[in-house]
Design a protein around this motif. Structure first.
Motif, short mmCIF file in Angstrom:
data_model
loop_
_atom_site.label_atom_id
_atom_site.label_comp_id
_atom_site.label_asym_id
_atom_site.label_seq_id
_atom_site.Cartn_x
_atom_site.Cartn_y
_atom_site.Cartn_z
N PHE A 51 -7.98 -3.40 -2.77
CA PHE A 51 -8.27 -2.27 -1.86
C PHE A 51 -9.15 -1.23 -2.44
O PHE A 51 -9.55 -1.42 -3.88
N SER A 52 -9.62 -0.44 -1.84
CA SER A 52 -10.77 0.68 -2.35
C SER A 52 -9.92 1.60 -2.82
O SER A 52 -8.71 1.66 -2.75
N ILE A 102 -10.54 -2.78 2.94
CA ILE A 102 -9.92 -4.06 2.03
C ILE A 102 -11.06 -4.89 1.76
O ILE A 102 -12.13 -5.01 2.44
N TYR A 150 0.22 -6.28 3.05
CA TYR A 150 -0.84 -7.33 3.56
C TYR A 150 -0.74 -8.56 3.00
O TYR A 150 -0.80 -8.73 1.62
N GLN A 175 -7.07 4.45 0.64
CA GLN A 175 -7.43 2.95 0.72
C GLN A 175 -8.10 2.54 1.89
O GLN A 175 -7.66 1.64 2.58
N ARG A 180 -9.44 -1.04 6.64
CA ARG A 180 -7.94 -1.42 6.49
C ARG A 180 -7.34 -1.07 7.89
O ARG A 180 -6.26 -1.86 8.02
N THR A 198 0.87 -0.95 0.17
CA THR A 198 -0.05 0.13 -0.13
C THR A 198 0.96 1.30 0.12
O THR A 198 2.05 1.18 0.26
#
Length: 394
Positions: free
Chosen positions: A304-305, A313, A265, A310, A328, A259
């Protein structure tokens, strides 16, 4: 006979009872709601394939800069009587023929390109079992593989957008070695840190690590195991929800998603946990997801958005057949949608997940699922914590 009148409160009570009957594991009294991104399945996406083509296990999905959707599927998992057609011999009927391994769809669901597969004399080895497809900032296509013996997929392939070969990273046919700097161990997925020009490898079905490679040279720069430990190939036995968490990943390490705020992640699928690291491999935190899930596990893939932070999730759980919408930062599950089944909005082994620039979700299915589905983003809304199938509203 006296007619009965169902009041609004009575209707709500009936709805709650119906929900409880449909989802007995989750329903507790009144249905709770939460503010979260809402989605609806698009049952008309994609459009029918040409040439009597059908799909096998759809084992990866990626989105390019123009919101074109790439999938990779396994030709050899189409019905046995059609394999002859896939290899060029005469099929036993007009229906059905395995599509080429890589398919590209435009945002409207039209098939616009197809390519891939073994080529005699090619300077690369096509994976014996495709696994994962990702598109980088130059619109190049990266493909992994999780095929095993007798010649394991221990390499990654990189192609142009239209399928011209660019690079093979790692030596094919090598056994598992989670400390190797020359090859991989049955890669599940590739993701990118574009500013750093690094690719994060979920490595994978043979190895038990995250590996980071230079996107230009393919050199392995660093790697780590669970909790940031030096990875080990030790066999810890089958997962048990009653046992203490083990200090290493189990196979497969199924995703490793960086990210912009410096975190990674990781899907430790069979251990039913997400682990979070710095990009240097330092352990930050973890979250167990439905830890009573055995077998294939609950943590299959992450997207992710598309907001700058972000914030959310989207986690695919191919064993319980759901998508979890999670915060997230806290790793809290806010809501979930979907169910097991064959109809639009249901899954049989939801495997991979990706989001386009508009926030729409795309999912693929392996095993007997063998399809891709689109879930249209409908903005923020008050939704039940357990939504079930998100069929389009009239």
């Amino acid at each position: 006979m006296k007619a009965s009148i169902l009041t609004a409160s009575g209707a709500a009570a009936v709805a709650t009872l119906c929900f409880a009957a449909a989802y007995p594991r989750f329903a507790r009294g009144n249905i709770q709601t939460v503010q979260a991104p809402r989605f609806e399945v698009d049952p008309m996406w994609p459009k029918p394939l040409p040439n009597h083509w059908v799909l096998g296990n759809v084992i990866g999905v990626g989105i390019d800069a123009n919101d074109h959707v790439f999938i990779v599927h396994r030709v050899d998992t189409v019905l046995p009587e059609t394999e002859a057609g896939a290899s060029g011999a005469s099929p036993i009927s007009e229906c059905c023929i395995a599509a080429p391994p890589v398919l590209e769809f435009d945002p409207a669901g039209n098939l616009v390109n197809s390519w891939g597969g073994p080529v005699p004399g090619a300077p690369y080895v096509w994976p014996s079992s495709n696994h994962g497809i990702s598109i980088d900032d130059k619109n190049n296509v990266w493909i992994g593989g999780n095929g095993g013996a007798p010649s394991p997929d221990s390499h990654i392939l990189k192609f142009t957008h239209d399928g011209k070969f660019l690079m093979q990273i790692g030596t094919p046919g090598q056994g598992s070695d989670s400390r190797s700097t020359s090859h991989f161990g049955r890669v599940a997925k590739i993701s990118f840190d574009i500013p750093a020009q690094e690719a994060y490898i979920a490595d994978g079905y043979g190895n038990k690590r995250v590996a980071v490679v230079d996107m230009t040279t393919g050199a392995i720069k660093r790697f780590w195991g669970a909790y940031g430990n030096v990875p080990s190939d030790s066999n810890y036995g089958a997962y048990s929800p009653d046992s203490a968490p083990i200090p290493q990943f189990r196979n497969p390490v199924h995703c490793a998603e960086p990210t912009p705020d410096g975190l990674v992640y990781v899907c430790d699928r069979v251990n039913d946990r997400i682990q979070v690291f710095t990009k240097a491999g330092k352990f930050v935190k973890e979250q167990r997801i439905y830890p009573n899930t055995r077998g294939d596990g609950s943590v299959w893939d992450i997207a992710f958005s598309k907001d700058p932070q972000q914030k959310y999730i989207f986690l695919a759980d191919g064993k319980n057949e759901r998508i979890y919408v999670m915060d997230r930062q806290s790793l809290e599950i806010l809501t979930m949608f979907g169910d097991g089944g064959r109809q639009p909005g249901e899954w049989f082994a939801v495997h991979s997940i990706a989001t386009d620039s508009k926030g729409n979700i795309y999912t693929t299915e392996t095993y007997e699922g063998k399809r891709i589905q689109k879930f249209v983003a409908k903005g923020m809304a008050s939704v039940p914590k357990v939504q079930g199938v998100v069929w389009p509203k009239k």
